[in-house]
Enzyme design. Sequence first.
Site, short mmCIF file in Angstrom:
data_model
loop_
_atom_site.label_atom_id
_atom_site.label_comp_id
_atom_site.label_asym_id
_atom_site.label_seq_id
_atom_site.Cartn_x
_atom_site.Cartn_y
_atom_site.Cartn_z
CG HIS A 199 123.98 75.07 18.64
ND1 HIS A 199 124.66 74.92 19.81
CD2 HIS A 199 124.89 75.05 17.65
CE1 HIS A 199 125.94 74.79 19.53
NE2 HIS A 199 126.12 74.87 18.24
NE ARG A 307 127.13 75.02 14.68
CZ ARG A 307 127.21 76.27 14.25
NH1 ARG A 307 126.60 76.65 13.15
NH2 ARG A 307 127.91 77.16 14.94
NE ARG A 345 130.67 70.85 14.74
CZ ARG A 345 130.09 71.82 15.41
NH1 ARG A 345 130.78 72.83 15.87
NH2 ARG A 345 128.79 71.80 15.61
CD GLU A 444 134.75 74.07 19.19
OE1 GLU A 444 133.85 74.89 19.02
OE2 GLU A 444 134.62 72.87 18.90
CG ASN A 467 129.69 80.46 18.35
OD1 ASN A 467 129.91 81.63 18.07
ND2 ASN A 467 129.08 79.63 17.53
CG ASP A 468 131.87 75.88 22.16
OD1 ASP A 468 131.14 76.04 23.16
OD2 ASP A 468 131.58 75.14 21.22
CB CYS A 515 133.49 78.35 11.53
SG CYS A 515 133.95 77.28 12.91
C1 PEP Z 1 131.85 77.56 17.84
O1 PEP Z 1 131.92 77.06 18.98
O2 PEP Z 1 132.17 78.72 17.56
C2 PEP Z 1 131.33 76.74 16.73
C3 PEP Z 1 131.37 77.18 15.49
O3 PEP Z 1 130.76 75.54 17.05
P1 PEP Z 1 129.31 75.40 17.71
O4 PEP Z 1 128.66 76.74 17.70
O5 PEP Z 1 128.57 74.42 16.88
O6 PEP Z 1 129.63 74.89 19.07
MG MG Z 2 131.75 74.96 19.20
#
Ligand code: PEP
Ligand code: MG
Length: 591
Positions: A199, A307, A345, A444, A467-468, A515
């Site tokens: 992040h 976020r 979110r 995710e 990402n997750d 996203c």
């Molecule tokens: C993700 O996991 O891709 C996402 C957009 O959420 P974050 O990066 O805030 O976990």
């Molecule tokens: Mg995520």
Amino acid sequence: MPSHPPHAETIIQGIPVSPGIAIAPIHVTARGFSAPEVYEVAEANLPSEHQRFADAVSKAKAELAEIQQRLADLSSDEEARIFEAHIMVLEDDALLKRVHLAIDERGQNAEYAFYAVMQNFLEAMRRIPDPYLRERTSDFEDVCERVLDSFESSHTRKTARPEDRHILVAYDLSPSDAATMDRSLVLGFATEMGSVNSHTAIIARSLGLPAIVGLEEEAVIDITALTPAILDGYSGKLILHPTEATLATYRLIEQKKQRARTALDALRNAESVTRDGRAITLSANIGLLEELPAVKKSGATGIGLYRTEFLLLNEEQDAIPDETAQTTAYTEIARAVAPHPLIIRTLDAGGDKLPAEPLSEPEPNPYLGWRGIRVSLDRPEIFKPQLRAALRASAHGKVALMFPLVSGLTEVRRAKNILRECMEELSAANIPFDANLHIGAMIEVPSAAMIADILAKEVDFFSIGTNDLIQYTLAVDRVNPYVADLYRTTHPSVIRLIHRVVNAGAQEGIWTGVCGEMAGDIRLTPLLIGLDVEELSVGPQQVPSIRKAIRSLSHAECSAMADDAMKAPLSADILKMTDDLAKKYYADLFE
Ligand code: PEP
Ligand code: MG
């Protein structure tokens, strides 16, 4: 003027995570105590700086000895020993020599030379494997404070940070460190820890702040404060003591990039539609209200991911903002992006984000623990005010909600039930809201992707958090530099899951967006378009180049490539296919 020994240009390689170039002196940060003022000392006055340092150390030692004695008299032997250790730090010859050397070499005032040396020393302490010794870091911070307070000086210690523009170098920076940086002073940052998908990196990209992570191990210990440097967020280089020739080269690169940015900005109002007429919704990800001007400037069609962790869990506030404060924030954003949507979110606490509340025991495995929607469902006193605030804002713009880290149907149903309760409460109080507000599930977690057909019947849209999704599919921690090599955005399993989710959504007539950071990677735009993703939500700084990428591609050609990609056995094969197409149509964006 003091004479400074010449320094050779040195390049430290890291991983580029946020593009851009910063040219400024370095400031090394260690949390816990504030920096003293820094000023140059004429060569003739250097002996008195050495004396000032010696006096400050003697004074601090005398104070420590007194405290130690008092504690011993009170029979607090253990505490007394702590102060004995403090005194020993101030008797460490190597440390004292380094400070004297720093005074001579850099011609700086003694307190700053001491501070800079201690910063490096503290960084070294923070990585001692022994947890007991590591915990002693705060004791050493106390020693620093004490010595700094002991200086006889006409200059007061008033600055917490250097007052000049600088490049910040640190072992690690938290997302909230990045979010609260003074942008007028910090021109870029470099850390040893972190990764492209942390992040902290995401915020840097969002803010357009050049950044590098994954510097060589222990690099930070050897970098001294005020070293002139160039931070190259394109190639991941931190260049210390750059030569005039290097500086000139970088100034040219900066100009070239600026020209390219201006050309992309000219497309601000152009539609994000492929050459063969497929429209892709191009929206922005934000985490801070300060990013709104950048969203406006980018021409993004709304916010695909807000976020809310920074609003709710900002370390600098004592409590989570109440419903009224949240309503104000959401309304401001909804109005700013209207008539386009704002997708809020709900709180995604845990993992590498901030905890929703301090747990009495640290979780053994926080990424697989109390995170995302799980926290919200367990804490209606946090969840409901957020839902009600989002609903209230929906009366002033086009607001949608989505839930993070969904792993099964029950979570979605429970969240929707709580949302219904909130709607009833607002109706009873005659507070207006949009009763048709759309609800989305973030996909995710692999289990959610596998049951996308089931979830699609419960929600209005899917937003894939790659990402997750990648982290959980490949069992690779998204912020751990040791396994960064294994974090493959184009792993066949990931592509198949995205394909599955998009198809399941289409079957039920709902749209699917991405996203995660994949959406902002120009190499992957052909693949995502080819997989029929309908929305891409990216950092505001990435919107212009993704728009250009979309407009350069043909959906038919991307689909054919994605069909081949679905059969490919290796991530490298898939990456090459999409990258080839990207370079065929917009090679200029890679320059
Ligand atoms: C993700 O996991 O891709 C996402 C957009 O959420 P974050 O990066 O805030 O976990
Ligand atoms: Mg995520």
